[in-house]
Design a protein around this motif. Structure first.
Motif, mmCIF file in Angstrom:
data_model
loop_
_atom_site.group_PDB
_atom_site.id
_atom_site.type_symbol
_atom_site.label_atom_id
_atom_site.label_comp_id
_atom_site.label_asym_id
_atom_site.label_seq_id
_atom_site.Cartn_x
_atom_site.Cartn_y
_atom_site.Cartn_z
ATOM 1 N N MET A 1 -18.547 4.548 -11.643
ATOM 2 C CA MET A 1 -17.654 5.122 -10.635
ATOM 3 C C MET A 1 -17.386 4.281 -9.696
ATOM 4 N N THR A 2 -16.132 4.138 -8.867
ATOM 5 C CA THR A 2 -16.073 3.404 -7.814
ATOM 6 C C THR A 2 -16.254 4.225 -6.356
ATOM 7 N N PRO A 3 -16.929 3.694 -5.437
ATOM 8 C CA PRO A 3 -17.268 4.342 -4.366
ATOM 9 C C PRO A 3 -16.337 4.647 -3.564
ATOM 10 N N ARG A 4 -16.383 5.766 -2.886
ATOM 11 C CA ARG A 4 -15.308 6.397 -1.892
ATOM 12 C C ARG A 4 -15.413 5.187 -0.474
ATOM 13 N N ARG A 5 -14.233 4.839 -0.163
ATOM 14 C CA ARG A 5 -14.136 3.980 1.142
ATOM 15 C C ARG A 5 -13.176 4.658 2.402
ATOM 16 N N SER A 6 -13.577 4.433 3.320
ATOM 17 C CA SER A 6 -13.024 4.878 4.562
ATOM 18 C C SER A 6 -11.612 4.147 4.748
ATOM 19 N N LYS A 7 -10.577 4.582 5.371
ATOM 20 C CA LYS A 7 -9.529 3.825 5.864
ATOM 21 C C LYS A 7 -9.992 2.507 6.774
ATOM 22 N N THR A 8 -10.989 2.624 7.470
ATOM 23 C CA THR A 8 -11.494 1.177 7.970
ATOM 24 C C THR A 8 -12.035 0.352 6.868
ATOM 25 N N GLN A 9 -12.639 0.681 5.857
ATOM 26 C CA GLN A 9 -13.047 -0.207 4.872
ATOM 27 C C GLN A 9 -11.917 -0.745 4.159
ATOM 28 N N TRP A 10 -11.130 -0.039 3.897
ATOM 29 C CA TRP A 10 -9.928 -0.480 3.234
ATOM 30 C C TRP A 10 -9.077 -1.297 4.061
ATOM 31 N N GLU A 29 -10.076 -8.107 -8.903
ATOM 32 C CA GLU A 29 -11.045 -8.482 -9.793
ATOM 33 C C GLU A 29 -12.467 -8.957 -9.304
ATOM 34 N N GLN A 30 -12.328 -9.621 -8.273
ATOM 35 C CA GLN A 30 -13.445 -10.442 -7.817
ATOM 36 C C GLN A 30 -14.332 -9.552 -7.075
ATOM 37 N N VAL A 31 -13.794 -8.455 -6.236
ATOM 38 C CA VAL A 31 -14.306 -7.613 -5.516
ATOM 39 C C VAL A 31 -14.872 -6.175 -6.427
ATOM 40 N N GLY A 32 -14.051 -5.983 -7.232
ATOM 41 C CA GLY A 32 -14.358 -4.917 -8.395
ATOM 42 C C GLY A 32 -13.457 -3.618 -8.012
ATOM 43 N N ILE A 33 -12.306 -3.855 -7.664
ATOM 44 C CA ILE A 33 -11.847 -2.584 -7.020
ATOM 45 C C ILE A 33 -10.442 -2.626 -7.933
ATOM 46 N N PRO A 34 -10.041 -1.287 -8.390
ATOM 47 C CA PRO A 34 -8.404 -1.301 -8.977
ATOM 48 C C PRO A 34 -7.389 -1.708 -8.307
ATOM 49 N N PHE A 38 -5.848 -0.508 -4.578
ATOM 50 C CA PHE A 38 -5.766 -1.701 -3.350
ATOM 51 C C PHE A 38 -4.280 -1.410 -2.937
ATOM 52 N N GLY A 39 -3.274 -1.426 -4.063
ATOM 53 C CA GLY A 39 -1.946 -1.474 -3.376
ATOM 54 C C GLY A 39 -1.536 0.075 -2.809
ATOM 55 N N TYR A 40 -2.143 0.997 -3.346
ATOM 56 C CA TYR A 40 -1.754 2.182 -2.662
ATOM 57 C C TYR A 40 -2.206 2.259 -1.224
#
Length: 99
Positions: A1-10, A29-34, A38-40
């Motif tokens: 499951m992908t961890p939740r990130r804050s606005k600051t983290q995004w 792909e390198q960081v492991g996020i969809p 990321f685009g959203y």
């Protein structure tokens, strides 16, 4: 499951991707996020920094679908009397007139 990130983290991930020189796909792909996520977040954060004007902000906002008209070629011997208005966003409007 992908961890939740804050606005600051995004925002930090977006900055890191831009600085990396990698495509968004390769970075994700390198960081492991969809890629879609990321685009959203990239669009969401960009819209917060540079929001589109609301309909109440300006008379030159984008037209609704009911305001569209069909353009056709004039009869060869007729000089067309046309007016074109293009709302470019952020309060900018391009107007073309002939007549």
């Amino acid at each position: 499951m992908t961890p939740r990130r804050s606005k600051t983290q995004w925002q930090q991930l977006i900055v890191e991707q831009a600085a990396s020189g990698q495509s968004q796909k390769a970075f994700c792909e390198q960081v492991g996020i969809p890629l879609a996520t990321f685009g959203y977040w990239k669009r969401k954060l960009q819209d917060e920094v540079h929001p589109e004007p609301s309909r109440s902000d300006s008379r030159t906002d984008s037209a609704s679908l009911s305001d569209w008209i069909e353009l056709s070629h004039p009869v060869p011997d007729e000089r067309p009397a046309w007016q074109i208005e293009l709302a470019l966003g952020h309060g900018l409007c391009l107007r073309l007139r002939r007549g």
